[in-house]
Design a protein around this motif. Structure first.
Motif, PDB file in Angstrom:
ATOM      1  N   ARG A 129       0.832  -1.209   0.000  1.00  0.00           N
ATOM      2  CA  ARG A 129       0.000   0.000   0.000  1.00  0.00           C
ATOM      3  C   ARG A 129       0.865   1.257   0.000  1.00  0.00           C
ATOM      4  O   ARG A 129       0.557   2.242  -0.683  1.00  0.00           O
ATOM      5  CB  ARG A 129      -0.944   0.016   1.208  1.00  0.00           C
ATOM      6  N   LEU A 130       1.949   1.229   0.762  1.00  0.00           N
ATOM      7  CA  LEU A 130       2.840   2.388   0.807  1.00  0.00           C
ATOM      8  C   LEU A 130       3.490   2.633  -0.551  1.00  0.00           C
ATOM      9  O   LEU A 130       3.581   3.781  -0.996  1.00  0.00           O
ATOM     10  CB  LEU A 130       3.900   2.207   1.897  1.00  0.00           C
ATOM     11  N   LEU A 131       3.928   1.574  -1.217  1.00  0.00           N
ATOM     12  CA  LEU A 131       4.553   1.746  -2.536  1.00  0.00           C
ATOM     13  C   LEU A 131       3.539   2.277  -3.549  1.00  0.00           C
ATOM     14  O   LEU A 131       3.874   3.119  -4.392  1.00  0.00           O
ATOM     15  CB  LEU A 131       5.183   0.438  -3.018  1.00  0.00           C
ATOM     16  N   ARG A 132       2.308   1.808  -3.481  1.00  0.00           N
ATOM     17  CA  ARG A 132       1.258   2.342  -4.378  1.00  0.00           C
ATOM     18  C   ARG A 132       1.009   3.817  -4.077  1.00  0.00           C
ATOM     19  O   ARG A 132       0.792   4.623  -4.985  1.00  0.00           O
ATOM     20  CB  ARG A 132      -0.036   1.540  -4.234  1.00  0.00           C
ATOM     21  N   PHE A 133       1.029   4.172  -2.799  1.00  0.00           N
ATOM     22  CA  PHE A 133       0.854   5.569  -2.396  1.00  0.00           C
ATOM     23  C   PHE A 133       1.964   6.443  -2.984  1.00  0.00           C
ATOM     24  O   PHE A 133       1.704   7.561  -3.458  1.00  0.00           O
ATOM     25  CB  PHE A 133       0.842   5.685  -0.868  1.00  0.00           C
ATOM     26  N   VAL A 134       3.205   5.955  -2.948  1.00  0.00           N
ATOM     27  CA  VAL A 134       4.338   6.722  -3.481  1.00  0.00           C
ATOM     28  C   VAL A 134       4.110   7.013  -4.966  1.00  0.00           C
ATOM     29  O   VAL A 134       4.297   8.149  -5.424  1.00  0.00           O
ATOM     30  CB  VAL A 134       5.666   5.975  -3.248  1.00  0.00           C
ATOM     31  N   ASP A 135       3.690   6.006  -5.722  1.00  0.00           N
ATOM     32  CA  ASP A 135       3.403   6.214  -7.151  1.00  0.00           C
ATOM     33  C   ASP A 135       2.315   7.264  -7.331  1.00  0.00           C
ATOM     34  O   ASP A 135       2.431   8.168  -8.164  1.00  0.00           O
ATOM     35  CB  ASP A 135       2.926   4.909  -7.807  1.00  0.00           C
ATOM     36  N   ALA A 136       1.230   7.139  -6.560  1.00  0.00           N
ATOM     37  CA  ALA A 136       0.109   8.075  -6.670  1.00  0.00           C
ATOM     38  C   ALA A 136       0.548   9.491  -6.305  1.00  0.00           C
ATOM     39  O   ALA A 136       0.136  10.473  -6.947  1.00  0.00           O
ATOM     40  CB  ALA A 136      -1.048   7.618  -5.783  1.00  0.00           C
ATOM     41  N   ARG A 137       1.384   9.603  -5.294  1.00  0.00           N
ATOM     42  CA  ARG A 137       1.881  10.912  -4.855  1.00  0.00           C
ATOM     43  C   ARG A 137       2.724  11.545  -5.968  1.00  0.00           C
ATOM     44  O   ARG A 137       2.584  12.733  -6.263  1.00  0.00           O
ATOM     45  CB  ARG A 137       2.704  10.731  -3.578  1.00  0.00           C
ATOM     46  N   ALA A 138       3.611  10.764  -6.579  1.00  0.00           N
ATOM     47  CA  ALA A 138       4.444  11.286  -7.672  1.00  0.00           C
ATOM     48  C   ALA A 138       3.557  11.768  -8.823  1.00  0.00           C
ATOM     49  O   ALA A 138       3.764  12.860  -9.367  1.00  0.00           O
ATOM     50  CB  ALA A 138       5.419  10.213  -8.152  1.00  0.00           C
ATOM     51  N   ARG A 139       2.562  10.954  -9.180  1.00  0.00           N
ATOM     52  CA  ARG A 139       1.654  11.350 -10.268  1.00  0.00           C
ATOM     53  C   ARG A 139       0.901  12.631  -9.911  1.00  0.00           C
ATOM     54  O   ARG A 139       0.738  13.518 -10.755  1.00  0.00           O
ATOM     55  CB  ARG A 139       0.664  10.221 -10.556  1.00  0.00           C
ATOM     56  N   ALA A 140       0.431  12.728  -8.676  1.00  0.00           N
ATOM     57  CA  ALA A 140      -0.317  13.917  -8.248  1.00  0.00           C
ATOM     58  C   ALA A 140       0.557  15.168  -8.317  1.00  0.00           C
ATOM     59  O   ALA A 140       0.061  16.269  -8.564  1.00  0.00           O
ATOM     60  CB  ALA A 140      -0.848  13.721  -6.830  1.00  0.00           C
ATOM     61  N   LEU A 141       1.853  14.998  -8.123  1.00  0.00           N
ATOM     62  CA  LEU A 141       2.796  16.117  -8.179  1.00  0.00           C
ATOM     63  C   LEU A 141       3.277  16.377  -9.600  1.00  0.00           C
ATOM     64  O   LEU A 141       4.077  17.284  -9.839  1.00  0.00           O
ATOM     65  CB  LEU A 141       3.996  15.835  -7.262  1.00  0.00           C
ATOM     66  N   GLY A 142       2.831  15.531 -10.550  1.00  0.00           N
ATOM     67  CA  GLY A 142       3.242  15.687 -11.939  1.00  0.00           C
ATOM     68  C   GLY A 142       4.668  15.247 -12.206  1.00  0.00           C
ATOM     69  O   GLY A 142       5.294  15.679 -13.178  1.00  0.00           O
ATOM     70  N   LEU A 143       5.187  14.358 -11.358  1.00  0.00           N
ATOM     71  CA  LEU A 143       6.572  13.893 -11.520  1.00  0.00           C
ATOM     72  C   LEU A 143       6.590  12.569 -12.293  1.00  0.00           C
ATOM     73  O   LEU A 143       5.784  11.685 -12.018  1.00  0.00           O
ATOM     74  CB  LEU A 143       7.236  13.738 -10.152  1.00  0.00           C
ATOM     75  N   PRO A 144       7.524  12.428 -13.255  1.00  0.00           N
ATOM     76  CA  PRO A 144       7.512  11.266 -14.148  1.00  0.00           C
ATOM     77  C   PRO A 144       8.142   9.994 -13.592  1.00  0.00           C
ATOM     78  O   PRO A 144       7.983   8.928 -14.182  1.00  0.00           O
ATOM     79  CB  PRO A 144       8.310  11.751 -15.363  1.00  0.00           C
ATOM     80  N   GLU A 145       8.861  10.092 -12.488  1.00  0.00           N
ATOM     81  CA  GLU A 145       9.464   8.873 -11.961  1.00  0.00           C
ATOM     82  C   GLU A 145       9.717   8.962 -10.472  1.00  0.00           C
ATOM     83  O   GLU A 145       9.772  10.041  -9.886  1.00  0.00           O
ATOM     84  CB  GLU A 145      10.748   8.490 -12.712  1.00  0.00           C
ATOM     85  N   VAL A 146       9.875   7.763  -9.878  1.00  0.00           N
ATOM     86  CA  VAL A 146      10.235   7.618  -8.473  1.00  0.00           C
ATOM     87  C   VAL A 146      11.635   7.025  -8.449  1.00  0.00           C
ATOM     88  O   VAL A 146      11.953   6.123  -9.226  1.00  0.00           O
ATOM     89  CB  VAL A 146       9.254   6.680  -7.727  1.00  0.00           C
TER      90      VAL A 146
END
Length: 149
Positions: A91-108
């Motif tokens: 769940r935390l890793l999925r959250f990190v992806d969602a957070r990056a997308r919400a910030l408009g960032l292309p990668e983690v």
């Protein structure tokens, strides 16, 4: 708050953030021969800066994130050993992806110690690819990135 909600940490969470981080990383001290960096972090400063997100009541897992111009850096992910196998890390890793997308960032991006071989099995399952391995002081680190669509 539901047990599976992930929320920004607040000052009252600092002790739990330290406790979960210490519990998650303590077992690696002997293996890697040094104290893992997340254990020495200034948890209060990270929480105050809005970098820490927690889940569970009481807290069972957390991530520490740093926003950069071209990526989101996953500085630390910690799940209390008592909560292993319960999907908290997923769940935390999925959250990190969602957070990056919400910030408009292309990668983690993240790195893990080369001696933390458990992590090297986990990250590729979630779409991370190895970028490089390099030694930074006493730490032999494997650097990963995950490009987001």
């Amino acid at each position: 708050m539901g047990d599976d909600e992930i929320r920004p940490a607040v000052a009252a969470d600092v002790a739990a953030v330290k406790a979960v981080t210490d519990a998650a990383y303590h077992g690696y001290i002997e293996r890697i021969g040094v104290v893992p960096v997340p254990m020495e972090a200034d948890h209060a400063a990270n929480v105050a800066a809005g970098k820490v997100f927690v889940t569970g009541d009481p807290v069972t897992g957390l991530v520490v994130l740093e926003e950069h111009d071209d990526h989101l850096f996953l500085d630390s992910i910690a799940v209390h050993p008592d909560a292993h196998g319960g999907g908290v890390g997923r769940r935390l890793l999925r959250f990190v992806d969602a957070r990056a997308r919400a910030l408009g960032l292309p990668e983690v991006r993240l790195y893990t110690n080369a001696m933390m071989w458990e992590n090297q099995k986990i990250y590729p399952k979630y779409g991370y690819e190895i970028v490089e391995q390099r030694v930074d002081g006493p730490y032999d680190r494997i650097h990963y990135r995950k490009r987001l669509d």
